[in-house]
Design a protein around this motif. Structure first.
Motif, PDB file in Angstrom:
ATOM      1  N   ALA A 363      -0.870   2.881   5.930  1.00 59.12           N
ATOM      2  CA  ALA A 363      -0.172   2.674   4.661  1.00 59.12           C
ATOM      3  C   ALA A 363       0.601   1.363   4.614  1.00 59.12           C
ATOM      4  O   ALA A 363       0.774   0.793   3.528  1.00 59.12           O
ATOM      5  CB  ALA A 363       0.779   3.841   4.410  1.00 59.12           C
ATOM      6  N   LEU A 366      -1.190  -1.480   3.040  1.00 62.94           N
ATOM      7  CA  LEU A 366      -1.601  -1.128   1.685  1.00 62.94           C
ATOM      8  C   LEU A 366      -0.454  -1.256   0.688  1.00 62.94           C
ATOM      9  O   LEU A 366      -0.690  -1.442  -0.514  1.00 62.94           O
ATOM     10  CB  LEU A 366      -2.145   0.302   1.650  1.00 62.94           C
ATOM     11  CG  LEU A 366      -3.483   0.555   2.346  1.00 62.94           C
ATOM     12  CD1 LEU A 366      -3.850   2.032   2.270  1.00 62.94           C
ATOM     13  CD2 LEU A 366      -4.586  -0.299   1.730  1.00 62.94           C
ATOM     14  N   VAL A 367       0.787  -1.133   1.162  1.00 59.46           N
ATOM     15  CA  VAL A 367       1.941  -1.161   0.257  1.00 59.46           C
ATOM     16  C   VAL A 367       1.981  -2.448  -0.558  1.00 59.46           C
ATOM     17  O   VAL A 367       2.106  -2.399  -1.793  1.00 59.46           O
ATOM     18  CB  VAL A 367       3.247  -0.940   1.042  1.00 59.46           C
ATOM     19  CG1 VAL A 367       4.463  -1.255   0.174  1.00 59.46           C
ATOM     20  CG2 VAL A 367       3.320   0.496   1.536  1.00 59.46           C
ATOM     21  N   SER A 374      -1.578   3.415  -1.398  1.00 64.19           N
ATOM     22  CA  SER A 374      -0.737   3.729  -0.233  1.00 64.19           C
ATOM     23  C   SER A 374      -0.012   5.060  -0.394  1.00 64.19           C
ATOM     24  O   SER A 374       0.489   5.606   0.586  1.00 64.19           O
ATOM     25  CB  SER A 374       0.286   2.617  -0.012  1.00 64.19           C
ATOM     26  OG  SER A 374       1.228   2.571  -1.072  1.00 64.19           O
TER      27      SER A 374
END
Length: 469
Positions: A363, A366-367, A374
């Protein structure tokens, strides 16, 4: 290593920074931040105080500007909690000598907030990690963004998830932090060898699932580990954790204690050459001892389990037990108490640590790239983090969770003895047939010894009676 450390100590003792510290001069200093701020408490006005490790670039004292590459410790208030590793700042203050045993050449009490190197008047409190374009400032920004992205989680997960994934513990509740101390699970909120082992293991399994060769899988796993290190910040503690995690995984999967022990010795020597100050680091000592326990004891303890016990369950018990046996004497020297449920807590949280680490790591990048995507791994990792927090609170609330223990050398010696007794008890419990035979054999020997003693006493008593002849 002793000769190398002595050579490294010369600039701290004889350089311009050491001279200014001995004279307690007021200086203007340009430094590179080399570690995260550590909270010291509050001053008389109630403002927070912070300690920041840094490396001197140049120092102005008595009208002279001198270049130097010496470690110092900065202490300051406003703005010093915002600086990040890799950032260059300028400040002024009074320099004093460090305490004996410190790795720094001096301690600077900063009289100003951190300022930009090209300005003596503009505070750098708004200078966010991306300002200088330094690669080591990227991880700090990722940590901030990931912590913000996890704020929507409920309960303890919002603070614990960033701590377990990136080592950012600023959001962890004080009561949860105390519960984790009581149950010896604070290592979960630091980028440790366990995190790196999980990342390596997951990447190896992923590569092998595509039927890649063992060498290719190893290269991919090491590349992924390097990316993880850069993502969370390549400081000394993270690099140490990566090395120890790789060795621990090798010990568990390779099955050759001699080779893993050789890797561990080589890694310890190499890390001490790169940074001799690790020799006085308690974190480094605990990391080495935990890895040594896994290398020497984890596989033998797991092999003692009965055939009907799954190997995964045996390893889940053996790994924390092996690490705890070697780390406990050092832990009681720092905090003289015995965590009664430490082993049970670490076993109980083990199934939830992997989802938090792996899904949380997925994650993090992805943020900033795909925030909406995310949310899925953050939600799954957050649920596991909430479970970890609940388990820690449960065991910390049980009677006798933290038992007092003797202090000083007595406490260390008794904990060493307790560790030896523990491993013997585990062996006897997992070998009931041998233990039963040993008890029966000991009983027979005692009966024979008692009969022989009784016979000898009777003979002496008979021989001593009048008219016995």
């Amino acid at each position: 290593m002793a000769a190398h450390a002595a050579a490294e100590a010369v600039p701290r003792q004889d350089g311009p920074v050491a001279d200014a510290a001995a004279a307690r001069d007021s200086v203007v200093i340009h430094v590179l931040i080399v570690g995260d701020p550590r909270e010291l408490g509050t001053d008389s006005r109630g403002s927070g105080r912070w300690a920041v490790p840094a490396e001197v670039i140049d120092i102005a004292s008595d009208g002279m500007l001198t270049r130097s590459r010496t470690r110092i410790l900065l202490t300051g208030g406003e703005g010093w909690d915002q600086v990040v590793t890799g950032q260059e700042v300028r400040t002024a203050g009074k320099l004093k000598q460090a305490k004996p045993g410190q790795i720094e050449a001096g301690v600077l009490a900063a009289a100003t907030p951190p300022m930009r190197p090209d300005s003596r008047h503009k505070p750098d409190t708004q200078n966010k990690p991306e300002a200088h374009g330094n690669i080591s400032q990227g991880p700090a920004q990722l940590k901030i963004q990931f912590a913000s992205a996890a704020e929507w989680l409920r309960g303890d997960a919002a603070g614990l998830l960033p701590g377990m994934v990136t080592g950012d513990t600023t959001g962890v509740d004080e009561s949860l932090e105390e519960a984790m101390k009581t149950t010896s699970t604070t290592h979960l909120t630091a980028v440790s060898g366990a995190n790196c082992s999980l990342i390596l293991g997951g990447l190896v399994l992923l590569a092998r699932s595509f039927r890649l060769a063992r060498g290719v899988a190893a290269i991919m796993a090491l590349g992924g580990l390097a990316a993880f290190v850069m993502m969370v910040g390549p400081d000394a503690s993270v690099l140490r954790a990566a090395v120890m995690g790789a060795i621990g995984l090798t010990a568990l999967s390779g099955g050759r204690r001699g080779r893993s022990l050789g890797f561990l010795c080589l890694a310890v020597t190499g890390l001490l050459i790169l940074d001799p100050s690790l020799g006085i680091s308690i974190g480094f000592l605990l990391s080495v001892l935990a890895t040594l326990g896994i290398v020497l004891l984890a596989r033998p303890i797991a092999s003692w389990a009965p055939a009907w016990v799954p190997s995964s369950l045996a390893s889940a018990v053996a790994v924390p037990l092996a690490a705890q046996l070697l780390c406990s004497p050092v832990i009681v020297a720092l905090q003289p108490q015995f965590s009664s449920y430490a082993l049970l807590t670490n076993i109980a949280v083990a199934p939830f640590v992997a989802p938090v680490t792996i899904l949380g790591t997925i994650a993090v990048p992805l943020v900033p790239l795909l925030p909406w995507l995310s949310l899925v791994p953050i939600a799954a990792a957050g649920a596991s983090a909430e479970t970890v927090a609940g388990i820690a609170r449960f065991f910390a609330g049980l009677p006798g969770a933290a038992m007092p223990w003797p202090e000083g050398p007595t406490g260390i010696a008794t904990m060493v003895l307790w560790s030896v007794v523990t491993i013997l008890m585990v062996w006897l419990i997992l070998h009931p047939t041998w233990a039963g035979s040993a008890v029966l054999s000991l009983h027979r020997r005692l009966v024979l010894l008692m009969a022989a003693g009784e016979s000898a006493i009777r003979r002496r008593w008979t021989a001593g009676r009048p008219g016995a002849r």
